[in-house]
Design an enzyme around this catalytic site. Structure first.
Site, mmCIF file in Angstrom:
data_model
loop_
_atom_site.group_PDB
_atom_site.id
_atom_site.type_symbol
_atom_site.label_atom_id
_atom_site.label_comp_id
_atom_site.label_asym_id
_atom_site.label_seq_id
_atom_site.Cartn_x
_atom_site.Cartn_y
_atom_site.Cartn_z
ATOM 1 N N TYR A 181 89.048 -2.114 31.351
ATOM 2 C CA TYR A 181 87.793 -2.241 32.108
ATOM 3 C C TYR A 181 87.609 -3.651 32.674
ATOM 4 C CZ TYR A 181 85.969 2.408 30.872
ATOM 5 O OH TYR A 181 85.750 3.758 30.763
ATOM 6 N N HIS A 207 86.165 9.519 31.448
ATOM 7 C CA HIS A 207 86.568 8.584 32.504
ATOM 8 C C HIS A 207 87.403 9.341 33.520
ATOM 9 C CE1 HIS A 207 88.373 5.101 34.515
ATOM 10 N NE2 HIS A 207 89.519 5.747 34.422
ATOM 11 N N LYS A 227 85.910 10.254 26.065
ATOM 12 C CA LYS A 227 85.354 9.064 25.410
ATOM 13 C C LYS A 227 84.875 9.362 23.981
ATOM 14 C CE LYS A 227 84.099 6.879 29.810
ATOM 15 N NZ LYS A 227 83.068 6.109 30.556
ATOM 16 N N ASN A 256 79.098 8.543 28.698
ATOM 17 C CA ASN A 256 79.119 9.625 29.686
ATOM 18 C C ASN A 256 80.348 10.532 29.565
ATOM 19 O OD1 ASN A 256 80.963 7.846 30.711
ATOM 20 N ND2 ASN A 256 79.902 7.457 32.641
ATOM 21 N N PHE A 263 76.576 -4.571 31.395
ATOM 22 C CA PHE A 263 76.916 -3.484 30.472
ATOM 23 C C PHE A 263 78.298 -3.636 29.844
ATOM 24 C CE2 PHE A 263 78.195 -1.994 34.725
ATOM 25 C CZ PHE A 263 79.513 -1.577 34.502
ATOM 26 N N ARG A 278 80.050 15.594 33.068
ATOM 27 C CA ARG A 278 79.082 14.603 32.598
ATOM 28 C C ARG A 278 77.682 15.211 32.458
ATOM 29 N NH1 ARG A 278 81.453 9.368 35.946
ATOM 30 N NH2 ARG A 278 82.659 8.482 34.221
ATOM 31 N N GLU A 338 96.474 3.000 35.582
ATOM 32 C CA GLU A 338 95.918 3.441 34.298
ATOM 33 C C GLU A 338 96.901 4.338 33.543
ATOM 34 O OE1 GLU A 338 91.339 3.178 36.023
ATOM 35 O OE2 GLU A 338 92.187 5.145 35.585
ATOM 36 N N THR A 379 78.368 8.854 37.570
ATOM 37 C CA THR A 379 78.424 7.972 36.396
ATOM 38 C C THR A 379 77.188 8.163 35.518
ATOM 39 O OG1 THR A 379 79.582 6.358 37.773
ATOM 40 C CG2 THR A 379 78.691 5.568 35.683
ATOM 41 N N ARG A 404 86.902 13.521 40.264
ATOM 42 C CA ARG A 404 85.588 12.860 40.305
ATOM 43 C C ARG A 404 84.498 13.894 40.594
ATOM 44 N NH1 ARG A 404 85.280 7.222 38.738
ATOM 45 N NH2 ARG A 404 83.186 7.482 39.542
HETATM 46 P P1 IDP Z 1 82.792 5.443 36.531
HETATM 47 O O1 IDP Z 1 83.225 5.666 35.092
HETATM 48 O O2 IDP Z 1 81.952 6.588 37.043
HETATM 49 O O3 IDP Z 1 83.930 5.089 37.457
HETATM 50 P P2 IDP Z 1 82.060 2.621 36.564
HETATM 51 O O4 IDP Z 1 81.025 2.024 37.472
HETATM 52 O O5 IDP Z 1 83.499 2.355 36.847
HETATM 53 O O6 IDP Z 1 81.773 4.200 36.500
HETATM 54 O O7 IDP Z 1 81.706 2.142 35.090
HETATM 55 C C1 IDP Z 1 82.628 2.306 34.043
HETATM 56 C C2 IDP Z 1 81.896 2.803 32.817
HETATM 57 O O8 IDP Z 1 80.983 1.788 32.372
HETATM 58 C C3 IDP Z 1 80.998 4.031 33.033
HETATM 59 O O9 IDP Z 1 81.710 5.260 32.997
HETATM 60 C C4 IDP Z 1 80.008 3.899 31.900
HETATM 61 O O10 IDP Z 1 80.584 4.325 30.656
HETATM 62 C C5 IDP Z 1 79.797 2.386 31.848
HETATM 63 N N1 IDP Z 1 78.664 1.957 32.686
HETATM 64 C C6 IDP Z 1 78.644 1.824 34.032
HETATM 65 N N2 IDP Z 1 77.428 1.412 34.470
HETATM 66 C C7 IDP Z 1 76.678 1.274 33.356
HETATM 67 C C8 IDP Z 1 75.314 0.868 33.129
HETATM 68 O O11 IDP Z 1 74.561 0.556 34.055
HETATM 69 N N3 IDP Z 1 74.889 0.865 31.831
HETATM 70 C C9 IDP Z 1 75.693 1.208 30.778
HETATM 71 N N4 IDP Z 1 76.975 1.574 30.945
HETATM 72 C C10 IDP Z 1 77.460 1.624 32.207
HETATM 73 MG MG MG Z 2 85.157 3.441 37.451
#
Ligand code: IDP
Ligand code: MG
Length: 140
Positions: A51, A117, A11, A114, A59, A104, A128, A93, A87
């Site tokens: 997304y 992805h 990212k 973070n 968010f 992360r 993807e 996350t 993962r």
């Molecule tokens: P993941 O990347 O671990 O699969 P997801 O729930 O799919 O997590 O969320 C996608 C991306 O959205 C996260 O990697 C992060 O960059 C962002 N994100 C998810 N939850 C939050 C939040 O509560 N606040 C801010 N950004 C978030």
């Molecule tokens: Mg995800």
């Protein structure tokens, strides 16, 4: 047992701060092989489409702004049981909840920024990977 590919993005925050090399080294160390990779700057349309499952969440807007804020590396990675193993390597996350030694934990600066992805299912990994790479851009 899952499939043998996953899809990843390094990212903008991690690319901007010079963490691409260290992150690729961790992927390599964990046995992931690069099947395809390129540096791109996502358009708003690409980021929103990628997304789309998160559209409407609080968010979402911030996530899109962040993901288009600078170049990223997109890649297809190969490994046995790739989605689950990757993962594990990237961690939770929220970096505050990520295990020590995960990507992360080491490189995220917030839940949003973070660092990486990783696909959450074989179906999404395929979707993807196809979103960014044609068949002739993929190897191994
Ligand atoms: P993941 O990347 O671990 O699969 P997801 O729930 O799919 O997590 O969320 C996608 C991306 O959205 C996260 O990697 C992060 O960059 C962002 N994100 C998810 N939850 C939050 C939040 O509560 N606040 C801010 N950004 C978030
Ligand atoms: Mg995800």
């Amino acid at each position: 047992m899952g499939g043998n590919i996953t899809f990843s993005i390094i990212k903008p925050n991690a690319v901007r701060t010079g963490k691409t090399g260290p992150i690729l080294a961790m992927m390599n160390e964990a046995g992931f092989e690069i099947s395809a990779m390129k540096m791109v700057r996502l358009t708003t349309n690409q980021a929103e489409s990628f997304y789309s499952v998160h559209k409407g969440k609080p968010f979402f807007e911030g996530l899109i702004e962040f993901m288009i804020s600078g170049p990223v590396f997109v890649m297809v990675l190969k490994h046995e049981n790739a989605v689950e193993e990757f993962r594990k390597l990237i961690g939770a996350t929220d970096p505050a909840k990520a295990e020590p030694g995960t990507i992360r934990k080491m490189f995220a600066v917030s839940v949003q920024m973070n660092a990486v992805h990783g696909s959450d299912s074989d179906e999404n990994a395929a979707r993807e990977a196809d979103f960014f790479f044609t068949a002739s851009e993929r190897f191994l």
